[in-house]
Design a protein around this motif. Structure first.
Motif, PDB file in Angstrom:
ATOM      1  N   LEU A   1       1.446  21.793 -18.265  1.00  0.00           N
ATOM      2  CA  LEU A   1       1.511  20.563 -19.065  1.00  0.00           C
ATOM      3  C   LEU A   1       2.525  19.583 -18.480  1.00  0.00           C
ATOM      4  N   SER A   2       3.686  20.099 -18.102  1.00  0.00           N
ATOM      5  CA  SER A   2       4.732  19.216 -17.570  1.00  0.00           C
ATOM      6  C   SER A   2       4.295  18.538 -16.272  1.00  0.00           C
ATOM      7  N   ASP A   3       3.453  19.209 -15.483  1.00  0.00           N
ATOM      8  CA  ASP A   3       2.936  18.590 -14.254  1.00  0.00           C
ATOM      9  C   ASP A   3       2.113  17.352 -14.572  1.00  0.00           C
ATOM     10  N   THR A   4       1.284  17.471 -15.608  1.00  0.00           N
ATOM     11  CA  THR A   4       0.397  16.355 -15.952  1.00  0.00           C
ATOM     12  C   THR A   4       1.177  15.204 -16.575  1.00  0.00           C
ATOM     13  N   ILE A   5       2.186  15.527 -17.382  1.00  0.00           N
ATOM     14  CA  ILE A   5       3.016  14.468 -17.986  1.00  0.00           C
ATOM     15  C   ILE A   5       3.727  13.674 -16.902  1.00  0.00           C
ATOM     16  N   PHE A   6       4.353  14.386 -15.969  1.00  0.00           N
ATOM     17  CA  PHE A   6       5.092  13.682 -14.927  1.00  0.00           C
ATOM     18  C   PHE A   6       4.138  12.980 -13.965  1.00  0.00           C
ATOM     19  N   GLY A   7       2.991  13.596 -13.693  1.00  0.00           N
ATOM     20  CA  GLY A   7       1.999  12.955 -12.835  1.00  0.00           C
ATOM     21  C   GLY A   7       1.504  11.648 -13.429  1.00  0.00           C
ATOM     22  N   ALA A   8       1.285  11.651 -14.756  1.00  0.00           N
ATOM     23  CA  ALA A   8       0.867  10.419 -15.433  1.00  0.00           C
ATOM     24  C   ALA A   8       1.936   9.345 -15.299  1.00  0.00           C
ATOM     25  N   CYS A   9       3.196   9.735 -15.417  1.00  0.00           N
ATOM     26  CA  CYS A   9       4.300   8.773 -15.287  1.00  0.00           C
ATOM     27  C   CYS A   9       4.381   8.221 -13.869  1.00  0.00           C
ATOM     28  N   VAL A  10       4.136   9.072 -12.873  1.00  0.00           N
ATOM     29  CA  VAL A  10       4.149   8.612 -11.478  1.00  0.00           C
ATOM     30  C   VAL A  10       3.027   7.599 -11.268  1.00  0.00           C
ATOM     31  N   GLY A  11       1.844   7.892 -11.827  1.00  0.00           N
ATOM     32  CA  GLY A  11       0.729   6.956 -11.704  1.00  0.00           C
ATOM     33  C   GLY A  11       1.034   5.617 -12.341  1.00  0.00           C
ATOM     34  N   TYR A  12       1.642   5.657 -13.515  1.00  0.00           N
ATOM     35  CA  TYR A  12       1.980   4.424 -14.232  1.00  0.00           C
ATOM     36  C   TYR A  12       3.068   3.629 -13.500  1.00  0.00           C
ATOM     37  N   MET A  13       4.159   4.304 -13.158  1.00  0.00           N
ATOM     38  CA  MET A  13       5.279   3.611 -12.527  1.00  0.00           C
ATOM     39  C   MET A  13       4.920   3.174 -11.103  1.00  0.00           C
ATOM     40  N   GLY A  14       4.161   4.016 -10.401  1.00  0.00           N
ATOM     41  CA  GLY A  14       3.732   3.643  -9.060  1.00  0.00           C
ATOM     42  C   GLY A  14       2.848   2.413  -9.072  1.00  0.00           C
ATOM     43  N   SER A  15       2.005   2.305 -10.093  1.00  0.00           N
ATOM     44  CA  SER A  15       1.142   1.128 -10.228  1.00  0.00           C
ATOM     45  C   SER A  15       1.963  -0.128 -10.486  1.00  0.00           C
ATOM     46  N   LEU A  16       2.943  -0.020 -11.361  1.00  0.00           N
ATOM     47  CA  LEU A  16       3.808  -1.175 -11.642  1.00  0.00           C
ATOM     48  C   LEU A  16       4.569  -1.607 -10.397  1.00  0.00           C
ATOM     49  N   LEU A  17       5.026  -0.634  -9.611  1.00  0.00           N
ATOM     50  CA  LEU A  17       5.742  -0.947  -8.380  1.00  0.00           C
ATOM     51  C   LEU A  17       4.818  -1.658  -7.388  1.00  0.00           C
ATOM     52  N   ALA A  18       3.591  -1.150  -7.260  1.00  0.00           N
ATOM     53  CA  ALA A  18       2.625  -1.767  -6.351  1.00  0.00           C
ATOM     54  C   ALA A  18       2.285  -3.187  -6.798  1.00  0.00           C
ATOM     55  N   LEU A  19       2.091  -3.377  -8.098  1.00  0.00           N
ATOM     56  CA  LEU A  19       1.780  -4.708  -8.619  1.00  0.00           C
ATOM     57  C   LEU A  19       2.936  -5.673  -8.387  1.00  0.00           C
ATOM     58  N   LYS A  20       4.156  -5.165  -8.472  1.00  0.00           N
ATOM     59  CA  LYS A  20       5.332  -5.999  -8.213  1.00  0.00           C
ATOM     60  C   LYS A  20       5.334  -6.456  -6.763  1.00  0.00           C
ATOM     61  N   TRP A  21       5.012  -5.550  -5.853  1.00  0.00           N
ATOM     62  CA  TRP A  21       4.950  -5.913  -4.440  1.00  0.00           C
ATOM     63  C   TRP A  21       3.847  -6.931  -4.179  1.00  0.00           C
ATOM     64  N   MET A  22       2.718  -6.746  -4.874  1.00  0.00           N
ATOM     65  CA  MET A  22       1.584  -7.636  -4.661  1.00  0.00           C
ATOM     66  C   MET A  22       1.866  -9.056  -5.149  1.00  0.00           C
ATOM     67  N   ARG A  23       2.809  -9.223  -6.073  1.00  0.00           N
ATOM     68  CA  ARG A  23       3.161 -10.556  -6.559  1.00  0.00           C
ATOM     69  C   ARG A  23       3.782 -11.413  -5.463  1.00  0.00           C
ATOM     70  N   LYS A  24       4.268 -10.772  -4.417  1.00  0.00           N
ATOM     71  CA  LYS A  24       4.877 -11.502  -3.308  1.00  0.00           C
ATOM     72  C   LYS A  24       3.827 -12.040  -2.342  1.00  0.00           C
ATOM     73  N   SER A  25       2.559 -11.670  -2.584  1.00  0.00           N
ATOM     74  CA  SER A  25       1.481 -12.136  -1.721  1.00  0.00           C
ATOM     75  C   SER A  25       0.540 -13.042  -2.509  1.00  0.00           C
ATOM     76  N   LYS A  26      -0.519 -13.508  -1.854  1.00  0.00           N
ATOM     77  CA  LYS A  26      -1.513 -14.332  -2.521  1.00  0.00           C
ATOM     78  C   LYS A  26      -2.586 -13.482  -3.185  1.00  0.00           C
ATOM     79  N   ASN A  27      -2.355 -12.185  -3.288  1.00  0.00           N
ATOM     80  CA  ASN A  27      -3.354 -11.285  -3.815  1.00  0.00           C
ATOM     81  C   ASN A  27      -2.962 -10.670  -5.157  1.00  0.00           C
ATOM     82  N   ALA A  28      -1.959 -11.248  -5.810  1.00  0.00           N
ATOM     83  CA  ALA A  28      -1.517 -10.721  -7.100  1.00  0.00           C
ATOM     84  C   ALA A  28      -2.557 -10.981  -8.184  1.00  0.00           C
ATOM     85  N   ILE A  29      -2.631 -10.059  -9.160  1.00  0.00           N
ATOM     86  CA  ILE A  29      -3.524 -10.253 -10.306  1.00  0.00           C
ATOM     87  C   ILE A  29      -2.738 -10.431 -11.596  1.00  0.00           C
ATOM     88  N   VAL A  30      -1.435 -10.131 -11.563  1.00  0.00           N
ATOM     89  CA  VAL A  30      -0.573 -10.357 -12.733  1.00  0.00           C
ATOM     90  C   VAL A  30       0.755 -10.956 -12.266  1.00  0.00           C
TER      91      VAL A  30
END
Length: 205
Positions: A176-205
């Motif tokens: 269970l703990s693997d899935t909880i932390f994996g979900a958090c990595v997916g969520y936080m990793g996505s936010l980090l990627a979206l933050k990086w994408m804001r520096k380009s012309k390809n941002a969606i948020v």
């Protein structure tokens, strides 16, 4: 930090109990076959195909079709969305594999007692890559990006992601703990990627 605390609580309170429960013959007979099929929705290749396909079609094919010119704004959004999904998958996936390699946690099906505290750090063998769950990371990365594109379905994306995480426990590939932390990595990793994408012309948020 919150995800780490939740994962730690699950490790001490629920991991072994659930591993033992889903290791019983009853669970293998009634839950494992269905869970084994459903869990495949968390395979990363599905979402890489969606991401790369969306980007290629909307960047190079759709703009050349005359009757689609009036939808150019939507097509460009889907192009950027596909690229954002691809980057989010790469970022969160890289984080997951680094964590798996460093932690080296034994998968529940390899332990006769479902012991969640057996480790072999810095190993490349998949039997020791239980923490954190890659499927959970992929599903929550997809849930974040699909929610941005189709916000009315946010509870659907979240439900699908949670169910996929549950199947990882049912087939004893993860605690269970693997899935909880994996979900958090997916969520936080996505936010980090979206933050990086804001520096380009390809941002969606």
């Amino acid at each position: 930090m919150g995800g780490l605390i939740l994962a730690a609580a699950a490790a001490f309170l629920f991991d072994q109990k659930l591993a033992v429960l889903f290791g019983t013959p009853w669970a293998h007979q009634f839950w494992r076959p269905l869970a084994r099929e459903v869990t495949n929705i968390g395979l990363s290749e599905h979402y890489f195909i969606i991401a790369i396909g969306s980007w290629i079609i909307c960047a190079f094919i759709a703009p050349r079709i005359e009757r689609l010119k009036k939808y150019s704004a939507k097509i460009d959004y889907l192009r950027r969305w596909g690229l954002n999904l691809l980057v989010a998958l790469l970022v969160s996936g890289a984080l997951t594999h680094i964590i798996k390699f460093c932690v080296g946690r034994q998968r529940p099906h390899k332990s006769p007692t479902g012991d969640p505290f057996v480790f072999d750090h810095f190993t490349t063998h998949w039997h020791w890559h239980s923490f954190s769950s890659g499927h959970s990371q992929v599903m929550f990365t997809a849930a974040v990006l699909f929610t941005l594109a189709f916000p009315k379905g946010k509870w659907l994306w979240l439900t699908i992601a949670v169910l996929a995480c549950a199947t990882r426990i049912m087939i004893q590939d993860h605690f269970l703990s693997d899935t909880i932390f994996g979900a958090c990595v997916g969520y936080m990793g996505s936010l980090l990627a979206l933050k990086w994408m804001r520096k380009s012309k390809n941002a969606i948020v």
